[in-house]
Motif scaffolding. Sequence first.
Motif, PDB file in Angstrom:
ATOM      1  N   GLY A  85     -11.799 -58.919 -38.476  1.00  0.00           N
ATOM      2  CA  GLY A  85     -10.401 -59.150 -38.115  1.00  0.00           C
ATOM      3  C   GLY A  85      -9.451 -58.062 -38.572  1.00  0.00           C
ATOM      4  O   GLY A  85      -9.618 -57.466 -39.636  1.00  0.00           O
ATOM      5  N   HIS A  86      -8.430 -57.836 -37.764  1.00  0.00           N
ATOM      6  CA  HIS A  86      -7.342 -56.905 -38.072  1.00  0.00           C
ATOM      7  C   HIS A  86      -6.124 -57.308 -37.233  1.00  0.00           C
ATOM      8  O   HIS A  86      -6.270 -57.665 -36.067  1.00  0.00           O
ATOM      9  N   PRO A  87      -4.892 -57.356 -37.791  1.00  0.00           N
ATOM     10  CA  PRO A  87      -4.482 -56.833 -39.097  1.00  0.00           C
ATOM     11  C   PRO A  87      -4.657 -57.809 -40.257  1.00  0.00           C
ATOM     12  O   PRO A  87      -4.318 -57.479 -41.392  1.00  0.00           O
ATOM     13  N   VAL A  88      -5.164 -58.999 -39.973  1.00  0.00           N
ATOM     14  CA  VAL A  88      -5.399 -59.980 -41.028  1.00  0.00           C
ATOM     15  C   VAL A  88      -6.902 -60.133 -41.213  1.00  0.00           C
ATOM     16  O   VAL A  88      -7.628 -60.336 -40.238  1.00  0.00           O
ATOM     17  N   PRO A  89      -7.424 -60.014 -42.455  1.00  0.00           N
ATOM     18  CA  PRO A  89      -8.867 -60.131 -42.674  1.00  0.00           C
ATOM     19  C   PRO A  89      -9.384 -61.521 -42.315  1.00  0.00           C
ATOM     20  O   PRO A  89      -8.640 -62.503 -42.378  1.00  0.00           O
ATOM     21  N   ASP A  90     -10.653 -61.591 -41.928  1.00  0.00           N
ATOM     22  CA  ASP A  90     -11.265 -62.880 -41.625  1.00  0.00           C
ATOM     23  C   ASP A  90     -12.640 -62.949 -42.285  1.00  0.00           C
ATOM     24  O   ASP A  90     -13.014 -62.080 -43.070  1.00  0.00           O
ATOM     25  N   GLU A  91     -13.391 -63.992 -41.968  1.00  0.00           N
ATOM     26  CA  GLU A  91     -14.677 -64.214 -42.619  1.00  0.00           C
ATOM     27  C   GLU A  91     -15.626 -63.038 -42.417  1.00  0.00           C
ATOM     28  O   GLU A  91     -16.401 -62.684 -43.317  1.00  0.00           O
ATOM     29  N   VAL A 135      -0.377 -64.102 -47.367  1.00  0.00           N
ATOM     30  CA  VAL A 135       0.462 -63.038 -47.929  1.00  0.00           C
ATOM     31  C   VAL A 135       0.545 -61.864 -46.952  1.00  0.00           C
ATOM     32  O   VAL A 135       1.621 -61.308 -46.716  1.00  0.00           O
ATOM     33  N   THR A 136      -0.590 -61.504 -46.361  1.00  0.00           N
ATOM     34  CA  THR A 136      -0.602 -60.405 -45.389  1.00  0.00           C
ATOM     35  C   THR A 136       0.288 -60.728 -44.203  1.00  0.00           C
ATOM     36  O   THR A 136       1.086 -59.900 -43.756  1.00  0.00           O
ATOM     37  N   LYS A 137       0.159 -61.935 -43.665  1.00  0.00           N
ATOM     38  CA  LYS A 137       0.969 -62.338 -42.517  1.00  0.00           C
ATOM     39  C   LYS A 137       2.452 -62.333 -42.864  1.00  0.00           C
ATOM     40  O   LYS A 137       3.290 -61.909 -42.063  1.00  0.00           O
ATOM     41  N   ALA A 138       2.794 -62.808 -44.058  1.00  0.00           N
ATOM     42  CA  ALA A 138       4.199 -62.872 -44.463  1.00  0.00           C
ATOM     43  C   ALA A 138       4.796 -61.473 -44.589  1.00  0.00           C
ATOM     44  O   ALA A 138       5.928 -61.228 -44.162  1.00  0.00           O
ATOM     45  N   LEU A 139       4.045 -60.543 -45.150  1.00  0.00           N
ATOM     46  CA  LEU A 139       4.536 -59.171 -45.275  1.00  0.00           C
ATOM     47  C   LEU A 139       4.710 -58.524 -43.911  1.00  0.00           C
ATOM     48  O   LEU A 139       5.694 -57.820 -43.661  1.00  0.00           O
ATOM     49  N   LEU A 140       3.751 -58.748 -43.007  1.00  0.00           N
ATOM     50  CA  LEU A 140       3.876 -58.210 -41.658  1.00  0.00           C
ATOM     51  C   LEU A 140       5.094 -58.779 -40.943  1.00  0.00           C
ATOM     52  O   LEU A 140       5.831 -58.067 -40.265  1.00  0.00           O
ATOM     53  N   ALA A 141       5.314 -60.079 -41.099  1.00  0.00           N
ATOM     54  CA  ALA A 141       6.397 -60.755 -40.382  1.00  0.00           C
ATOM     55  C   ALA A 141       7.774 -60.291 -40.828  1.00  0.00           C
ATOM     56  O   ALA A 141       8.709 -60.243 -40.023  1.00  0.00           O
ATOM     57  N   CYS A 142       7.897 -59.926 -42.111  1.00  0.00           N
ATOM     58  CA  CYS A 142       9.230 -59.553 -42.607  1.00  0.00           C
ATOM     59  C   CYS A 142       9.523 -58.074 -42.431  1.00  0.00           C
ATOM     60  O   CYS A 142      10.581 -57.598 -42.844  1.00  0.00           O
ATOM     61  N   GLY A 143       8.593 -57.327 -41.836  1.00  0.00           N
ATOM     62  CA  GLY A 143       8.841 -55.926 -41.548  1.00  0.00           C
ATOM     63  C   GLY A 143       8.525 -54.969 -42.680  1.00  0.00           C
ATOM     64  O   GLY A 143       8.959 -53.820 -42.651  1.00  0.00           O
ATOM     65  N   ALA A 144       7.740 -55.414 -43.663  1.00  0.00           N
ATOM     66  CA  ALA A 144       7.331 -54.506 -44.738  1.00  0.00           C
ATOM     67  C   ALA A 144       6.514 -53.364 -44.149  1.00  0.00           C
ATOM     68  O   ALA A 144       5.732 -53.564 -43.216  1.00  0.00           O
ATOM     69  N   ASP A 145       6.702 -52.146 -44.688  1.00  0.00           N
ATOM     70  CA  ASP A 145       5.929 -51.028 -44.152  1.00  0.00           C
ATOM     71  C   ASP A 145       4.534 -51.023 -44.762  1.00  0.00           C
ATOM     72  O   ASP A 145       4.223 -51.780 -45.687  1.00  0.00           O
ATOM     73  N   ILE A 146       3.670 -50.134 -44.242  1.00  0.00           N
ATOM     74  CA  ILE A 146       2.258 -50.160 -44.624  1.00  0.00           C
ATOM     75  C   ILE A 146       2.067 -49.842 -46.098  1.00  0.00           C
ATOM     76  O   ILE A 146       1.164 -50.397 -46.752  1.00  0.00           O
ATOM     77  N   GLY A 298       4.326 -40.994 -35.784  1.00  0.00           N
ATOM     78  CA  GLY A 298       4.591 -41.804 -36.969  1.00  0.00           C
ATOM     79  C   GLY A 298       4.149 -43.227 -36.775  1.00  0.00           C
ATOM     80  O   GLY A 298       3.261 -43.530 -35.977  1.00  0.00           O
ATOM     81  N   GLU A 299       4.794 -44.113 -37.514  1.00  0.00           N
ATOM     82  CA  GLU A 299       4.463 -45.530 -37.404  1.00  0.00           C
ATOM     83  C   GLU A 299       5.714 -46.348 -37.694  1.00  0.00           C
ATOM     84  O   GLU A 299       6.199 -46.388 -38.825  1.00  0.00           O
ATOM     85  N   THR A 300       6.251 -46.975 -36.666  1.00  0.00           N
ATOM     86  CA  THR A 300       7.445 -47.799 -36.818  1.00  0.00           C
ATOM     87  C   THR A 300       7.052 -49.206 -37.277  1.00  0.00           C
ATOM     88  O   THR A 300       5.876 -49.533 -37.408  1.00  0.00           O
ATOM     89  N   VAL A 301       8.064 -50.034 -37.512  1.00  0.00           N
ATOM     90  CA  VAL A 301       7.809 -51.410 -37.932  1.00  0.00           C
ATOM     91  C   VAL A 301       8.514 -52.371 -36.978  1.00  0.00           C
ATOM     92  O   VAL A 301       9.467 -51.998 -36.281  1.00  0.00           O
ATOM     93  N   VAL A 302       8.039 -53.595 -36.958  1.00  0.00           N
ATOM     94  CA  VAL A 302       8.623 -54.648 -36.132  1.00  0.00           C
ATOM     95  C   VAL A 302       8.973 -55.832 -37.023  1.00  0.00           C
ATOM     96  O   VAL A 302       8.144 -56.280 -37.824  1.00  0.00           O
ATOM     97  N   HIS A 303      10.191 -56.321 -36.901  1.00  0.00           N
ATOM     98  CA  HIS A 303      10.569 -57.568 -37.565  1.00  0.00           C
ATOM     99  C   HIS A 303      10.305 -58.715 -36.598  1.00  0.00           C
ATOM    100  O   HIS A 303      10.809 -58.703 -35.467  1.00  0.00           O
ATOM    101  N   LEU A 304       9.522 -59.687 -37.018  1.00  0.00           N
ATOM    102  CA  LEU A 304       9.211 -60.816 -36.152  1.00  0.00           C
ATOM    103  C   LEU A 304      10.363 -61.811 -36.182  1.00  0.00           C
ATOM    104  O   LEU A 304      10.620 -62.462 -37.195  1.00  0.00           O
ATOM    105  N   THR A 305      11.050 -61.906 -35.064  1.00  0.00           N
ATOM    106  CA  THR A 305      12.162 -62.855 -34.935  1.00  0.00           C
ATOM    107  C   THR A 305      11.883 -63.892 -33.861  1.00  0.00           C
ATOM    108  O   THR A 305      12.693 -64.790 -33.643  1.00  0.00           O
TER     109      THR A 305
END
Length: 402
Positions: A85-91, A135-146, A298-305
């Motif tokens: 899995g990516h961007p969130v790890p899975d089994e 935690v990974t999903k929450a950081l992605l959702a709030c627009g934290a950079d890599i 580069g690499e931009t970010v997305v805020h999930l709204t």
Amino acid sequence: MVNDAKLIIDNALKSAMPGNAVKKALSGMDLQCNELVLIAAGKAAWEMANAAYAELGTAVKRGVVVTKYDHSKGAIGNLDIYEAGHPVPDENSYKGTAAALEAVKGADKVLFLLSGGGSALFEKPLVPATEMEAVTKALLACGADIVEINTIRKRLSAVKGGRFANYCAPAHVYTVVLSDIIGDPLDMIASGPAYPDTSTCEEALEIIGRYGIEVSAEAGKLLETETPKELTNVTTFVTGSVRQLCKSASETAKELGYEPVFLTACMSCEAREAGRFLGAVAKDHAHDGKKLAYICGGETVVHLTGTGKGGRNQEIALAAAEEIRGLKNVCVFSVGSDGTDGPTDAAGGIVTGATADALKMDIKKVLQDNDAYNALKSVDALIMTGPTGTNVNDLTVLLING
């Protein structure tokens, strides 16, 4: 112009394939030993491992490849291949990593091939897997950079932040890195499994506090536990970066008669703002009477709204579409070099001055709902490359046919 854009994309992606770069890196290594183990992790892991195995063959006693779903192209010698899995790890991320940790036991030397996406794909969490995912999903959702995301993930992991190299000791680890982070910070690419960590506990706690991320007491203690700051059993080679994408785009654009204007290889703002900026540039120069190609990497970010489907490159393109509405000689595209933009099967988006009117929808509302994928799909404006086998950030280009 769309055909010009497609040629620029094709040539840029071909230039960023890791095979030749891996072979070049291998030429500078002393891998002679009784027990050579190959471990590859990341979106480009299969391509990197395939190139390395073609050079080394049976000198590799065993190995493990962990890559993203649909990124494997078949068997490679005696290597075990996992898709995960990516961007969130899975089994499968955890299974592949466990297999890698087992494989390096007893190794004399480890060839570690690392590319972007490894943070999710190469993982052994020190907290329950459900919390690591949350935690990974929450950081992605709030627009934290890599870099911010990886600063946290390192401390919740048994293999990140230099800990994999510690695990391999006393074996020497030869790491080949395909960079997907602006500036090539080796401790942040795939969260630096085999590189000393430069981030601190204080920084990790500040990030959690600033974004309001809730963590368990167990995770909180880990965030206060420092990562390895020195490793004596690692040699690192960096190969490939977003600058190669930009260079190739400039060369192809010039061959097509455009005057290339290199803006930056460090674009890291919010995706839709990048699209609006390029749209503003287009409005200023669309009537200059010149063929111009403005090139960014580069690499931009997305805020999930919202709850829609999309990715950062698709948001760049859609935001640009609104700005260039009605301009007949303008095209904007943005593409992820790995071929998968966000959790979608598209690599990015491509728009012209006619796209916004063809959509017949409120683009601002679509962006608010983060539904760029479905909007662009409705007007055949998605870039579909399939998994490319490389991962060196994103390429964004404004073409003006004066």
